[in-house]
Design a protein around this motif. Structure first.
Motif, short mmCIF file in Angstrom:
data_model
loop_
_atom_site.label_atom_id
_atom_site.label_comp_id
_atom_site.label_asym_id
_atom_site.label_seq_id
_atom_site.Cartn_x
_atom_site.Cartn_y
_atom_site.Cartn_z
N THR A 109 42.30 40.93 35.93
CA THR A 109 43.24 40.17 36.76
C THR A 109 44.60 40.07 36.08
O THR A 109 44.76 40.42 34.91
N PRO A 134 51.52 24.85 25.94
CA PRO A 134 51.60 25.74 24.78
C PRO A 134 50.24 26.35 24.40
O PRO A 134 49.19 25.83 24.78
N GLY A 154 44.63 35.27 39.77
CA GLY A 154 43.40 36.06 39.85
C GLY A 154 43.52 37.34 40.64
O GLY A 154 42.51 37.96 41.00
N ASN A 200 46.23 25.42 25.20
CA ASN A 200 45.12 26.35 25.51
C ASN A 200 44.42 26.06 26.84
O ASN A 200 43.21 25.86 26.87
N VAL A 201 45.18 26.02 27.90
CA VAL A 201 44.55 25.92 29.22
C VAL A 201 44.42 27.34 29.75
O VAL A 201 45.42 28.03 29.95
N PHE A 202 43.20 27.77 29.93
CA PHE A 202 42.97 29.16 30.30
C PHE A 202 42.19 29.30 31.60
O PHE A 202 41.51 28.38 32.03
N ARG A 203 42.30 30.48 32.12
CA ARG A 203 41.56 30.91 33.31
C ARG A 203 40.70 32.07 32.84
O ARG A 203 41.14 32.88 32.01
N GLU A 204 39.47 32.17 33.34
CA GLU A 204 38.66 33.34 32.99
C GLU A 204 39.19 34.55 33.76
O GLU A 204 39.83 34.40 34.82
N ASP A 205 38.95 35.72 33.23
CA ASP A 205 39.50 36.95 33.82
C ASP A 205 38.63 37.41 35.00
O ASP A 205 37.97 38.44 34.94
N VAL A 206 38.64 36.61 36.04
CA VAL A 206 37.80 36.88 37.21
C VAL A 206 38.68 37.03 38.44
O VAL A 206 39.55 36.20 38.69
N VAL A 207 38.42 38.08 39.20
CA VAL A 207 39.27 38.37 40.36
C VAL A 207 39.04 37.37 41.48
O VAL A 207 37.90 37.01 41.78
N VAL A 266 47.00 30.73 32.54
CA VAL A 266 46.95 31.90 31.65
C VAL A 266 45.55 32.53 31.63
O VAL A 266 44.54 31.83 31.56
N ASN A 267 45.54 33.84 31.66
CA ASN A 267 44.33 34.65 31.56
C ASN A 267 43.85 34.67 30.10
O ASN A 267 44.55 35.17 29.23
#
Ligand SMILES: [Zn+2]
Lengths: 507, 98
Positions: free
Chosen positions: A34, A309, A39, B61-68, A66-67
């Motif tokens: 993604t 950050p 996404g 560190n707020v992240f999203r998983e790499d999912v479509v 963020v990815n």
């Protein structure tokens, strides 16, 4: 584009008079599933505007997130380049108005890159074998790619008088890592080769890391080439030009060479080099001026308020460090020792892009020398003819290993093996499929061979007489005729043996 | 002396692609001056040990998983485009383009 061709100083004169200094900025498009902040999928070649959402279109009310994998990839690239990973850093907005970014800004990193410092050793090919050059890294930072614009109008437009641009935002928001070198000094006449070797090594590195497919022709690895000249190593840096979006290894080398020659001509003529962005033209091998940078760009960077950050913990970084694979240079040294090849041969293998295929072929059981012979010989020739990399040919290393095995077992001669490979390349299936379908096998029936030999002798009576008289070297003519009659399916050594026995002479 | 000059406002307007009249520039220069002066009082109380705040929340560190996730249909994506051609946004010619 530019009305007049640039004056160029011959390269040898240019580097005899001036000391080139290089700076390379490589953009690597990450191979995440993604985009950087949304996404949307990232597949190459999808129909226009089918991979967009409110976030990457910059619609009101959307928020980026963020990815995680993109950040991990950035950190792993940094670690592989021996950079320091920032314990805390932020994204920044780079504000500009250009329809390739619908938000009117690009999210990037400004003065707080994720990776700082480091180096990459590159092997620069020379006639005496590879020479190692250490390229110092300034930084590596994360950003998002832009959309793709296509200009309509002018000479190429389909609508007469039309003059506008079309934009596809599928690429907008795909994660990029920009890797910037420190000024590369002291390369002299080898500056073009150093630039090429650096980009090649970086490409090998990101592929080894598995973070990008790094196809230059698809734009997933792009290089901006900065070149400046000065009178000597003790002089301050000259004014630089920045050549954008150079998209092949060969172009990297050519663009550096061209800029050295062009700037040398300007300086030798008493002129001054203009600080500007130039465009590389693959077809003509020229650069033409673009935007002048005399008025510094004013991007009004500020910390991106929509993204918190990043603070990679020591544990996280250590964990990512443990995922680093064997680095390409170490792998080359290991394979070179395993295969017992010279520096020079290894250089040819690397230059031909045959390292991976040969390694895989050997892993499938082929002798390294035989694997090398195929990938650097027949297959390199076909790849060159088709204008592709040898690894892109429609033949698997396992196929080549099978052909090698068939030759070793005596089931195929070299001539037949080439025909099998031709068949595989023509899409006729596996080597065994081609052997079966084309009926390719060594004629090992002595009776059939003797019949063909008798026929050939009858047709070449004079030659036969000569051989009987002791001129054994004339046997080649008859052997050739037999090979022709059997369509290359006989073992030439066996034919010669049978022929000489038939004529009662000893080889 | 004002904290922002009329020339600086004109420069910012150009960067933001805003076509402002002289009248606008005069008014905005005065208004921005008031705003900047007000903000400047904050700088007076901020000492060197207080870093500039970009994010009020103590989050990292707020992240999203790499999912479509499904993208918009192209018709939706292009719905707000000023003009469309070949399923792409049609925009005025971009200078300095190859
Ligand atoms: Zn999106």
């Amino acid at each position: 584009m530019s009305a007049q061709p640039d004056a160029l100083l011959p390269f040898a004169d240019a580097v005899a008079t001036f000391d080139p200094v290089l700076g390379l900025e490589v953009h690597v498009e990450l191979g995440t599933a993604t985009k950087m902040f949304c996404g949307c999928p990232t597949g190459f070649g999808a129909p226009p505007n089918t991979q967009t959402c409110p976030t990457c279109l910059g619609l009101p009310g959307s928020l980026p997130v963020v990815n995680r994998v993109a950040v991990e990839s950035a950190i792993r690239i940094g670690l592989a380049l021996h950079s320091d990973i920032a314990p805390w850093c932020r994204f920044a907005r780079k504000n500009y108005f250009y329809p390739d970014m619908p938000k009117n800004y690009q999210v990037s990193q400004y003065d707080e890159p994720i990776a700082v410092g480091g180096w990459l050793d590159v092997d620069v090919p020379t006639p005496d074998g590879p020479r190692r050059v250490r390229v110092e890294i300034e930084r590596a930072h994360m950003e998002e790619d832009t959309g793709k614009t296509t200009h309509q109008g002018g000479e190429t437009g389909r609508i007469h008088g039309a003059d506008y641009s079309l934009v596809d935002y599928n690429r907008a928001g795909i994660p990029l890592i920009e890797i910037v070198t420190k000024p590369i000094e002291g390369t002299g006449a080898s500056a073009p080769e150093v630039a090429r070797a650096y980009v090649a090594e970086l490409r090998a590195l990101v592929r080894a890391l598995g973070v990008s497919d790094a196809h230059m022709h698809q734009g997933s690895l792009r290089c901006d080439v900065n070149v400046s000249l000065r009178r000597g190593p003790d002089q301050p840096y000259g004014t630089r030009s920045e050549t954008k979006n150079v998209n092949s290894l060969r172009s990297t080398e050519r663009a550096v060479r061209y800029e050295i020659q062009r700037q040398a001509a300007v300086l030798a003529g008493g002129g001054r080099v203009v600080q500007e962005t130039r465009h590389w033209h693959e077809d003509t091998g020229l650069t033409t001026p673009g935007r002048s940078k005399e008025q510094a760009e004013d991007y009004r960077y500020f910390p991106e308020p929509d993204l918190v950050p990043l603070a990679p913990s020591d544990e996280w970084v250590a964990q990512l460090r443990r995922t680093l694979p064997e680095m390409p240079a170490a792998r080359r040294r290991r394979l070179q020792a395993d295969w017992a090849v010279s520096d020079f041969e290894m250089q040819s293998i690397v230059n031909a892009g045959a390292l991976d295929p040969i390694e895989a072929t050997v892993a499938d059981g082929a002798d390294p020398a035989a694997a090398r012979k195929w990938w650097l010989g027949e297959l390199a020739r076909v790849a060159n003819e088709r204008g592709v990399e040898v690894g892109e040919l429609p033949i698997f290393p396992a196929d080549v290993a099978r052909v090698v095995a068939l030759v070793e077992s005596g089931a195929l001669t070299d001539t037949l093996a080439r025909r099998v490979v031709d068949g595989v390349l023509a899409g006729e299936g596996s080597p065994d499929d081609v052997v079966a379908a084309r009926g390719l096998k060594v004629v090992d029936d002595d009776a059939a061979l003797l019949a063909a030999i008798d026929e050939a002798l009858a047709a070449n009576a004079e030659v036969a007489e000569k051989i009987r008289g002791g001129k054994v070297q004339a046997a080649g003519v008859v052997v050739g005729a037999v090979m022709k009659a059997t369509r290359g399916q006989a073992d030439a050594a066996r034919v010669r043996e049978l022929l000489l026995a038939r004529l009662g002479v000893s080889g | 002396m004002p904290s922002i000059t009329r020339d600086e406002v004109a420069h910012l307007a150009r960067l933001a692609r805003l076509d402002l009249t002289d009248e606008h520039l005069d008014r905005l220069a005065a208004e921005l001056d008031v705003i900047l002066t007000s903000v400047a009082t904050v700088a007076e109380v901020a000492t060197a040990d207080i870093p500039p705040t970009s994010h009020p929340l103590p989050l990292t560190n707020v992240f999203r998983e790499d999912v479509v996730h499904p993208s918009l249909a192209p018709e939706q994506a292009l719905a707000a485009a000023p003009a469309v051609e070949d399923q792409r946004f049609r925009v005025p010619r971009i200078l300095d383009e190859e």
